[in-house]
Design an enzyme around this catalytic site. Structure first.
Site, PDB file in Angstrom:
ATOM      1  N   SER A   1       0.855  -1.200   0.000  1.00 16.48           N
ATOM      2  CA  SER A   1       0.000   0.000   0.000  1.00 16.48           C
ATOM      3  C   SER A   1       0.888   1.247   0.000  1.00 16.48           C
ATOM      4  CB  SER A   1      -0.854  -0.018   1.272  1.00 16.48           C
ATOM      5  OG  SER A   1      -1.469   1.231   1.503  1.00 16.48           O
TER       6      SER A   1
ATOM      7  N   TYR B   1      -3.778  -0.888   9.909  1.00 21.15           N
ATOM      8  CA  TYR B   1      -3.548  -1.047   8.470  1.00 21.15           C
ATOM      9  C   TYR B   1      -2.131  -0.578   8.112  1.00 21.15           C
ATOM     10  CZ  TYR B   1      -4.501  -0.847   3.418  1.00 21.15           C
ATOM     11  OH  TYR B   1      -4.470  -1.043   2.058  1.00 21.15           O
TER      12      TYR B   1
HETATM   13  P1  NAP Z   1     -11.681  -5.056  -1.352  1.00 21.29           P
HETATM   14  O1  NAP Z   1     -12.485  -4.822  -2.583  1.00 21.29           O
HETATM   15  O2  NAP Z   1     -12.239  -4.706  -0.032  1.00 21.29           O
HETATM   16  O3  NAP Z   1     -11.169  -6.576  -1.353  1.00 21.29           O
HETATM   17  C1  NAP Z   1     -10.567  -7.158  -0.238  1.00 21.29           C
HETATM   18  C2  NAP Z   1     -10.497  -8.647  -0.461  1.00 21.29           C
HETATM   19  O4  NAP Z   1      -9.970  -9.288   0.706  1.00 21.29           O
HETATM   20  C3  NAP Z   1     -11.893  -9.234  -0.688  1.00 21.29           C
HETATM   21  O5  NAP Z   1     -11.816 -10.275  -1.608  1.00 21.29           O
HETATM   22  C4  NAP Z   1     -12.201  -9.766   0.689  1.00 21.29           C
HETATM   23  O6  NAP Z   1     -13.182 -10.777   0.720  1.00 21.29           O
HETATM   24  C5  NAP Z   1     -10.862 -10.326   1.080  1.00 21.29           C
HETATM   25  N1  NAP Z   1     -10.838 -10.635   2.491  1.00 21.29           N
HETATM   26  C6  NAP Z   1     -10.920  -9.776   3.518  1.00 21.29           C
HETATM   27  N2  NAP Z   1     -10.937 -10.435   4.683  1.00 21.29           N
HETATM   28  C7  NAP Z   1     -10.878 -11.763   4.388  1.00 21.29           C
HETATM   29  C8  NAP Z   1     -10.874 -12.953   5.153  1.00 21.29           C
HETATM   30  N3  NAP Z   1     -10.949 -12.929   6.493  1.00 21.29           N
HETATM   31  N4  NAP Z   1     -10.803 -14.133   4.511  1.00 21.29           N
HETATM   32  C9  NAP Z   1     -10.757 -14.181   3.156  1.00 21.29           C
HETATM   33  N5  NAP Z   1     -10.755 -13.084   2.380  1.00 21.29           N
HETATM   34  C10 NAP Z   1     -10.823 -11.888   2.998  1.00 21.29           C
HETATM   35  O7  NAP Z   1     -10.338  -4.218  -1.442  1.00 21.29           O
HETATM   36  P2  NAP Z   1      -9.229  -4.079  -2.573  1.00 21.29           P
HETATM   37  O8  NAP Z   1      -9.032  -2.628  -2.740  1.00 21.29           O
HETATM   38  O9  NAP Z   1      -9.496  -4.892  -3.744  1.00 21.29           O
HETATM   39  O10 NAP Z   1      -7.985  -4.599  -1.749  1.00 21.29           O
HETATM   40  C11 NAP Z   1      -7.163  -5.684  -2.136  1.00 21.29           C
HETATM   41  C12 NAP Z   1      -5.794  -5.473  -1.508  1.00 21.29           C
HETATM   42  O11 NAP Z   1      -5.219  -4.287  -2.028  1.00 21.29           O
HETATM   43  C13 NAP Z   1      -5.831  -5.305   0.008  1.00 21.29           C
HETATM   44  O12 NAP Z   1      -4.709  -5.952   0.592  1.00 21.29           O
HETATM   45  C14 NAP Z   1      -5.714  -3.812   0.177  1.00 21.29           C
HETATM   46  O13 NAP Z   1      -5.156  -3.455   1.412  1.00 21.29           O
HETATM   47  C15 NAP Z   1      -4.774  -3.480  -0.967  1.00 21.29           C
HETATM   48  N6  NAP Z   1      -4.790  -2.076  -1.392  1.00 21.29           N
HETATM   49  C16 NAP Z   1      -5.909  -1.500  -1.938  1.00 21.29           C
HETATM   50  C17 NAP Z   1      -5.853  -0.179  -2.355  1.00 21.29           C
HETATM   51  C18 NAP Z   1      -7.001   0.508  -2.994  1.00 21.29           C
HETATM   52  O14 NAP Z   1      -6.894   1.705  -3.301  1.00 21.29           O
HETATM   53  N7  NAP Z   1      -8.118  -0.151  -3.284  1.00 21.29           N
HETATM   54  C19 NAP Z   1      -4.689   0.545  -2.201  1.00 21.29           C
HETATM   55  C20 NAP Z   1      -3.586  -0.068  -1.619  1.00 21.29           C
HETATM   56  C21 NAP Z   1      -3.644  -1.376  -1.236  1.00 21.29           C
HETATM   57  P3  NAP Z   1     -14.720 -10.358   1.077  1.00 21.29           P
HETATM   58  O15 NAP Z   1     -15.287  -9.747  -0.153  1.00 21.29           O
HETATM   59  O16 NAP Z   1     -15.314 -11.668   1.435  1.00 21.29           O
HETATM   60  O17 NAP Z   1     -14.648  -9.401   2.225  1.00 21.29           O
END
Ligand code: NAP
Length: 254
Positions: A146, A159
């Site tokens: 991140s 986080y």
């Molecule tokens: P998201 O849409 O909220 O997706 C998060 C994913 O993690 C979902 O598939 C979620 O499943 C899964 N997850 C969470 N808790 C879990 C658990 N206990 N067991 C199994 N799966 C679980 O967010 P995203 O933005 O795509 O994030 C993906 C990654 O990118 C994360 O590590 C996040 O920190 C990182 N990131 C995102 C951004 C951004 O701008 N979006 C920026 C930097 C880093 P559910 O749908 O079942 O909850």
């Protein structure tokens, strides 16, 4: 003649955690476009991703797992390895965020985030590496970090701690496992359109403040991250170990 074979994932099996939505879904589709088979690991239904992957002519399998339970997470890696005979790459994408002032931050919000974002990531990577080393294979691990692996942020103590720790673990594992044929690297996404950033995007002031600081002038798309992940999973990045690649529209360069 064009030869892009070192960027191909043809014949490779790639495990992607949290592949039902957002960045994980983008990674699954990019991996499939590059020729890889995808195993999605997570707690929610992944049939939307399965359809998207199958549209590209690829193969997608879903394995249920709650990654807040480290024993389950380790077991799933073992089961997939046994079932498929090998895993060529693991993308530790699943992650959660909890928001509260540091003065009020709860133990629960600390532990829940650390369990998914760091604890399961380390022990799944360890479970995979044990199998790879035992069989003398090669492997690729890509951790999704991140901007808060580099910056402090506000109201997201666990986080920031988890994503900063993730970069530390990426470097440590790279140092220990590079000579064993395992590449461990990370991608640090900027601000990407997903459920994770829904609250920020729907607040007009925060949205404008963020956009005005991104040199590319737009929010990132999950496929922007997916395509970078393909590079880190492919032979093209064989000499990369412990790198943290920002895919952020220029946010960090600002
Ligand atoms: P998201 O849409 O909220 O997706 C998060 C994913 O993690 C979902 O598939 C979620 O499943 C899964 N997850 C969470 N808790 C879990 C658990 N206990 N067991 C199994 N799966 C679980 O967010 P995203 O933005 O795509 O994030 C993906 C990654 O990118 C994360 O590590 C996040 O920190 C990182 N990131 C995102 C951004 C951004 O701008 N979006 C920026 C930097 C880093 P559910 O749908 O079942 O909850």
């Amino acid at each position: 003649m064009t030869d892009l074979s070192s960027f191909s994932l043809e014949g490779k099996t790639i495990v992607v955690t949290g592949a039902n939505t957002g960045i994980g879904q983008g990674i699954a589709v990019s991996v499939s476009r590059a020729g890889g088979s995808v195993v999605g690991v997570g707690r929610s239904d992944m049939s939307e991703t399965a359809r998207m992957v199958e549209t590209t002519g690829g193969k997608f399998t879903q394995v249920p797992c709650d990654l807040s339970d480290v024993d389950q997470a380790i077991r799933v890696v073992e089961e997939i390895w046994q079932e498929l005979g090998a895993i060529d790459g693991l993308v530790n994408n699943a992650g959660i965020i909890r928001r509260a002032d540091a003065l009020d931050f709860s133990l629960e919000d600390w532990d829940e985030v650390m369990d998914v974002n760091l604890r399961s990531v380390f022990f799944m990577s360890q479970a995979l590496a044990k199998n790879i080393v035992a069989q003398g294979r090669r492997g690729k691990i890509v951790n999704i970090a991140s901007m808060l692996s580099f910056q402090g942020g506000i109201r997201v103590a666990s986080y920031t701690a988890s994503k900063s720790g993730l970069v530390g673990i990426t470097r440590l594992l790279a140092c220990e496992w590079a000579a064993k044929g395992i590449n461990v690297n990370a991608i640090a996404p900027g601000y990407i359109v997903s459920a994770n950033t829904q609250a920020l995007r729907s607040d007009p002031e925060r949205n404008e403040a963020i956009l005005s600081r991104i040199p590319a002038g737009r929010w990132g798309d999950p496929h922007d991250i997916g395509d970078a992940a393909v590079f880190l999973l492919a032979k093209a990045s064989h000499y990369m170990h412990g790198a943290v690649i920002p895919v952020d529209g220029g946010w960090l360069a600002r």
